[in-house]
Scaffold this active site. Structure first.
Site, mmCIF file in Angstrom:
data_model
loop_
_atom_site.group_PDB
_atom_site.id
_atom_site.type_symbol
_atom_site.label_atom_id
_atom_site.label_comp_id
_atom_site.label_asym_id
_atom_site.label_seq_id
_atom_site.Cartn_x
_atom_site.Cartn_y
_atom_site.Cartn_z
ATOM 1 N N ASN A 95 29.469 42.894 32.299
ATOM 2 C CA ASN A 95 29.772 43.021 33.617
ATOM 3 C C ASN A 95 28.567 42.095 34.266
ATOM 4 O OD1 ASN A 95 29.676 43.465 36.477
ATOM 5 N ND2 ASN A 95 29.057 45.630 36.325
ATOM 6 N N LYS B 96 28.080 41.177 37.289
ATOM 7 C CA LYS B 96 27.384 41.581 38.358
ATOM 8 C C LYS B 96 27.604 40.382 39.432
ATOM 9 C CE LYS B 96 25.434 45.549 36.634
ATOM 10 N NZ LYS B 96 24.359 46.677 36.604
ATOM 11 N N HIS C 82 32.532 51.145 39.955
ATOM 12 C CA HIS C 82 31.289 51.009 39.424
ATOM 13 C C HIS C 82 30.131 51.570 40.345
ATOM 14 C CE1 HIS C 82 27.414 48.871 38.546
ATOM 15 N NE2 HIS C 82 28.314 48.816 37.177
ATOM 16 N N GLU D 177 27.494 50.756 41.480
ATOM 17 C CA GLU D 177 26.968 49.811 42.597
ATOM 18 C C GLU D 177 27.949 49.845 43.630
ATOM 19 O OE1 GLU D 177 26.138 46.489 40.088
ATOM 20 O OE2 GLU D 177 24.425 47.985 39.230
ATOM 21 N N GLU E 139 28.735 55.639 32.604
ATOM 22 C CA GLU E 139 27.487 54.910 33.032
ATOM 23 C C GLU E 139 26.697 55.713 33.749
ATOM 24 O OE1 GLU E 139 27.792 50.325 32.748
ATOM 25 O OE2 GLU E 139 28.593 51.053 34.902
ATOM 26 N N GLY F 89 20.168 49.244 34.557
ATOM 27 C CA GLY F 89 19.149 48.423 35.168
ATOM 28 C C GLY F 89 17.794 48.923 35.036
ATOM 29 N N SER G 114 21.729 50.049 30.450
ATOM 30 C CA SER G 114 20.459 49.569 29.688
ATOM 31 C C SER G 114 20.794 49.404 28.143
ATOM 32 C CB SER G 114 19.244 50.386 29.842
ATOM 33 O OG SER G 114 18.766 50.334 31.086
HETATM 34 P P1 13P Z 1 22.551 47.155 32.734
HETATM 35 O O1 13P Z 1 23.165 46.938 31.367
HETATM 36 O O2 13P Z 1 21.782 46.001 33.432
HETATM 37 O O3 13P Z 1 21.647 48.363 32.667
HETATM 38 O O4 13P Z 1 23.686 47.306 33.768
HETATM 39 C C1 13P Z 1 24.754 48.434 33.340
HETATM 40 C C2 13P Z 1 25.715 48.318 34.067
HETATM 41 O O5 13P Z 1 25.922 48.671 35.372
HETATM 42 C C3 13P Z 1 26.983 47.502 33.361
HETATM 43 O O6 13P Z 1 28.141 47.807 34.551
#
Ligand code: 13P
Length: 250
Positions: free
Chosen positions: A9, A11, A96, A98, A167, A173, A211
């Site tokens: 992803n 982002k 997601h 976010e 997740e 993150g 992570s």
């Molecule tokens: P990270 O791998 O940066 O923690 O992000 C996970 C994520 O949100 C994948 O969709």
């Protein structure tokens, strides 16, 4: 039986030029492995660039990070399922964390997006997961069940086309990740709930995200309940991404 899916992803990283550069470097060393798929959830503007580079490679897939549920109209800033398809996407993330926690997306909206994606021929990867406060309150499974309830009413064929990503919000993150055993327990509960909803649950891939790095990917995918990983930060560097995609399952 279920393929292992390694999904990046990106982002809000990698515009079309960056996407092409990343894939050129990554694909130079990519070798297809039986039973493994590699997916790229790109920003909308980069989907066409990704699709062009993965074309004709059965183990690779271009995806988009978000779609709107309406087919067209006055929805400034949004992308329809048909537009994502036209750009070459064959999958979309839905819900997601976010989207939920930064942009206020609701369960009702994730339900509409799942249905629009299924109707329009995109594979929806529905993301679920609890916040730290919810985990500490012992509410993890209740939260995940509620987030899965948007799938109620879909038929078995539709449910069989879903992918799920677990997740935990507190792991995204942050450098903290669920232990493989903890994640596998939640995955098992998700699979149980999918079965209750009428899904061919044994066939639905459930990925873990939060992570994931080259040094923990192998332990995660070693769990039979964990059918792959959804990766943010560590998917942006071709070398760390390659190391994750090659994670040994044994
Ligand atoms: P990270 O791998 O940066 O923690 O992000 C996970 C994520 O949100 C994948 O969709």
């Amino acid at each position: 039986m279920r393929p292992l899916v390694f999904a990046g992803n990106w982002k809000m990283h990698l515009g079309p030029e960056g996407a092409r550069g990343f894939l050129t470097r990554y694909l130079a060393g990519h070798e297809p492995v039986q039973g493994r798929e590699v997916w790229f959830f790109a920003p909308a503007v980069s989907v066409a660039a990704v699709a062009a580079q993965v074309a004709g490679r059965a183990d690779l897939r271009a995806g988009i990070q978000n779609v709107h549920w309406e087919a067209k109209g006055a929805f400034t800033g949004e992308t329809s399922v048909a537009m994502a398809r036209e750009a070459g996407a064959t999958a979309t993330l839905v819900g997601h964390s976010e989207r939920r926690h930064v942009f206020g997306e609701t369960d009702q909206e994730t339900g509409l997006k799942v249905r629009a994606a299924l109707a329009g021929g995109l594979i929806p990867m529905l993301c679920v997961g609890e916040t730290l406060a919810e985990r500490e309150a012992g509410a993890t499974l209740a939260v995940v069940r509620r987030q899965l309830d948007v799938l109620a009413g879909l038929d078995a064929a539709e449910l069989g086309r879903m992918r799920i990503a677990y997740e935990p919000v507190w792991a995204i993150g942050t450098g903290k990740n669920a232990t493989p055993e903890d994640a596998a327990e939640v995955h098992g509960a998700i699979r149980g709930r999918l079965g209750e909803l009428g899904a061919p649950a044994d066939r639905v891939s459930i990925l873990y995200g939060g992570s994931v790095k080259p040094d923990n990917a192998a332990a995660l995918v070693a769990e039979t309940e964990i059918d792959g990983v959804l990766v943010g930060g560590a998917s942006l560097d071709p070398e760390s991404w390659r190391a994750i995609v090659r994670a040994d399952r044994d």
